[in-house]
Each structure stands twice: as C-alpha cells, then as structure tokens.
Design a protein around this motif. Structure first.
Motif, PDB file in Angstrom:
ATOM      1  N   ARG A  53      26.330  13.988  46.209  1.00  0.00           N
ATOM      2  CA  ARG A  53      27.765  14.232  46.321  1.00  0.00           C
ATOM      3  C   ARG A  53      28.120  14.727  47.726  1.00  0.00           C
ATOM      4  O   ARG A  53      29.098  14.264  48.334  1.00  0.00           O
ATOM      5  N   ALA A  54      27.325  15.647  48.260  1.00  0.00           N
ATOM      6  CA  ALA A  54      27.604  16.181  49.585  1.00  0.00           C
ATOM      7  C   ALA A  54      27.540  15.084  50.643  1.00  0.00           C
ATOM      8  O   ALA A  54      28.365  15.036  51.563  1.00  0.00           O
ATOM      9  N   ALA A  55      26.553  14.183  50.508  1.00  0.00           N
ATOM     10  CA  ALA A  55      26.410  13.099  51.480  1.00  0.00           C
ATOM     11  C   ALA A  55      27.588  12.136  51.401  1.00  0.00           C
ATOM     12  O   ALA A  55      28.100  11.680  52.432  1.00  0.00           O
ATOM     13  N   LEU A  56      28.051  11.825  50.197  1.00  0.00           N
ATOM     14  CA  LEU A  56      29.154  10.882  50.044  1.00  0.00           C
ATOM     15  C   LEU A  56      30.469  11.467  50.523  1.00  0.00           C
ATOM     16  O   LEU A  56      31.320  10.745  51.053  1.00  0.00           O
ATOM     17  N   LEU A  57      30.666  12.765  50.333  1.00  0.00           N
ATOM     18  CA  LEU A  57      31.911  13.397  50.776  1.00  0.00           C
ATOM     19  C   LEU A  57      32.073  13.348  52.292  1.00  0.00           C
ATOM     20  O   LEU A  57      33.193  13.474  52.808  1.00  0.00           O
ATOM     21  N   LEU A  58      30.975  13.157  53.016  1.00  0.00           N
ATOM     22  CA  LEU A  58      31.052  13.028  54.473  1.00  0.00           C
ATOM     23  C   LEU A  58      31.557  11.651  54.884  1.00  0.00           C
ATOM     24  O   LEU A  58      31.996  11.465  56.024  1.00  0.00           O
ATOM     25  N   ARG A  59      31.504  10.674  53.952  1.00  0.00           N
ATOM     26  CA  ARG A  59      31.836   9.291  54.308  1.00  0.00           C
ATOM     27  C   ARG A  59      32.997   8.704  53.519  1.00  0.00           C
ATOM     28  O   ARG A  59      33.627   7.760  53.978  1.00  0.00           O
ATOM     29  N   PRO A  73      33.320  -0.663  43.799  1.00  0.00           N
ATOM     30  CA  PRO A  73      32.025   0.016  43.656  1.00  0.00           C
ATOM     31  C   PRO A  73      31.040  -0.324  44.761  1.00  0.00           C
ATOM     32  O   PRO A  73      30.175   0.490  45.086  1.00  0.00           O
ATOM     33  N   ALA A  74      31.162  -1.533  45.350  1.00  0.00           N
ATOM     34  CA  ALA A  74      30.228  -1.924  46.410  1.00  0.00           C
ATOM     35  C   ALA A  74      30.313  -0.982  47.604  1.00  0.00           C
ATOM     36  O   ALA A  74      29.299  -0.718  48.267  1.00  0.00           O
ATOM     37  N   GLU A  75      31.501  -0.466  47.899  1.00  0.00           N
ATOM     38  CA  GLU A  75      31.640   0.465  49.021  1.00  0.00           C
ATOM     39  C   GLU A  75      30.903   1.768  48.736  1.00  0.00           C
ATOM     40  O   GLU A  75      30.255   2.343  49.618  1.00  0.00           O
ATOM     41  N   VAL A  76      31.011   2.247  47.502  1.00  0.00           N
ATOM     42  CA  VAL A  76      30.325   3.489  47.128  1.00  0.00           C
ATOM     43  C   VAL A  76      28.819   3.257  47.111  1.00  0.00           C
ATOM     44  O   VAL A  76      28.035   4.109  47.553  1.00  0.00           O
ATOM     45  N   PRO A  90      36.508   9.171  50.713  1.00  0.00           N
ATOM     46  CA  PRO A  90      37.500  10.088  50.137  1.00  0.00           C
ATOM     47  C   PRO A  90      37.012  10.598  48.790  1.00  0.00           C
ATOM     48  O   PRO A  90      36.221   9.933  48.104  1.00  0.00           O
ATOM     49  N   GLU A  91      37.476  11.750  48.376  1.00  0.00           N
ATOM     50  CA  GLU A  91      36.932  12.410  47.186  1.00  0.00           C
ATOM     51  C   GLU A  91      37.091  11.566  45.924  1.00  0.00           C
ATOM     52  O   GLU A  91      36.230  11.591  45.042  1.00  0.00           O
ATOM     53  N   TYR A  92      38.183  10.777  45.829  1.00  0.00           N
ATOM     54  CA  TYR A  92      38.388  10.003  44.610  1.00  0.00           C
ATOM     55  C   TYR A  92      37.358   8.881  44.457  1.00  0.00           C
ATOM     56  O   TYR A  92      37.208   8.320  43.363  1.00  0.00           O
TER      57      TYR A  92
END
Length: 242
Positions: A135-141, A87-90, A143-145
């Motif tokens: 969500r859009a910002a995270l998908l740039l950095r 979770p720390a990476e997310v 993987p989807e899972y």
C-alpha cells in the motif's frame, strides 16, 4: 471488423470503441452457454438477414494508417466509489515492487461495496511483501482511490485448460487482510460503539483505535449508514464530523 459505441453504432476514426467481428468466420455461439451466446453474438445490421456479429469485449481505436490500436478490455474496467479504474495500471505499479514477480488486480463486491483486491506472486527466494508495504509503495505512484483495499499472496495464478487466467479459482477475497494500523483497543464506550458499527458495516473484525474508515473500504454511502447506526444507539455524529 467494426468499432462501435455502447449502442452498437460505429465510432469515428481515433475514438475508442468495442471490436465487433462479422462475416462467414463468425461462430454460431458458445457451446452449452445460451445466455453468454445471446450477450456476445448479436444481430449484424450491415449483413444479410439473420446474420450475426461477435462482440469481442476488446477496446480499440483506428489509427490514421488504418491499423487498430488495442486499448484493453471492456470487462476489465472496475468502478469504485464513482471512479472508473483500469486494473492494468494498478497491476503495473504492483509489479514494479522489487519483491513482486507478478500481480493481478480484480474487483470484489464486499460488505462496504465494490473494492479492489490485489493478488501478488512474490519473487523466488524473497520474503512476501506485506499489505502495508504494498500500500505504501502504491500511494507513491497512484491516487488513493486506485490503491487496493486488500492483498493476497499466491504462488502462481490458476489457469484454465486452454491457458487463460481462471479468476474463479483465485483464493476468496474475503481472506485478504486489509492494510491496517497496529491494533489498539477502543478505550471509551463511545469508541467501542463506533468500532462495533464500523465492523458491522465494513465487514472487518476487531476495528482498532487507529484504523482509518476509508482504508478499510469505507466510502460516502457507508458513512451515511454509520450515521444511521450511531443515531440508533444514542450517538449523534454528523456527516461532516465523520
């Protein structure tokens, strides 16, 4: 201090293991919590008879100079759809969003199985970011899972009396709203039946024509359930089709 594997055996230098603490400074246990005491305070095979050591739950590895490098918590790892997630990476990716001052990512057992939930504290004076923006910002950095299925905005994270994060006092994850497309009602009877089945299995109300199954928390096991429910009402989608 000793680093051990899941079986309690010492790990070689450079290998990540759990920190076990032994010696006269180890406490007797947790006051009034016998189950947690039994889990964390275990027999010490290298100490005197009857002695115990403390399983810290911290992960570390020994460096060549003998110091320990902290590698996170055992209980922080979350397994989602077969993937082990830190979770720390997310959280780091969420904090990098310009409208987010602080963030927290936890696992939640929802109707469709385990899912990630992101909690964010917005920057003072800034409009809270929407789930779709996050969500859009995270998908740039990421993987989807690794992208949370839902998000909640909070003013601050609750703390225990001794200043630690109190995850139990966080708002209920069921209140989080998954990132979704604008609602468009199903148009045909087949679409309406499938929308009802998705809603039943994923625990998501008002499934629309453009909602994506996996964005709503779906996974391979849930797909099997969809096929079974669809067959029960006379539809015959295949796993490959879904």
């Amino acid at each position: 201090i000793e680093l051990t594997d899941s079986a309690g055996e010492p790990v070689p230098a450079g290998v990540v293991g759990e920190i076990h603490v032994s010696g006269p400074g180890v406490a007797r246990g947790y006051l009034g919590r016998p189950a947690l005491t039994a889990e964390r305070f275990v027999p010490d095979p290298s100490g005197p008879a009857g002695s115990r050591r403390y399983r810290s739950g911290d992960r570390a590895r020994s460096l060549p100079d003998g110091t320990l490098e902290f590698c996170g918590r055992l209980d922080d790892q979350i397994k989602i759809r077969g993937f082990r997630i830190e979770p720390a990476e997310v959280r780091t990716a969420l904090i990098d969003h310009p409208a987010v001052a602080d963030a927290l990512v936890v696992g939640h057992d929802g109707p469709a199985g385990p899912a990630l939930v992101g909690y964010v504290v917005p920057v003072d004076g800034a409009a809270p970011p929407t789930p779709a923006d996050l969500r859009a910002a995270l998908l740039l950095r990421l993987p989807e899972y690794m992208v949370p299925a839902a998000y909640l905005t909070v003013e601050a994270f609750p703390l225990t009396p001794n200043g630690k994060l109190d995850k139990r006092s966080l708002p209920r994850p069921e209140l989080a709203v998954p990132a979704r497309s604008p609602y468009v009602a199903p148009r045909t009877e087949t679409q309406r039946q499938l929308a009802r089945i998705w809603s039943l299995i994923l625990g998501v109300p008002d499934v629309g024509l453009h909602d994506r199954f996996f964005d709503l928390g779906g996974h391979s096991i849930a797909v099997v359930r969809v096929v079974a429910e669809a067959n029960a009402v006379g539809l015959s989608p295949s796993l490959r089709m879904l």
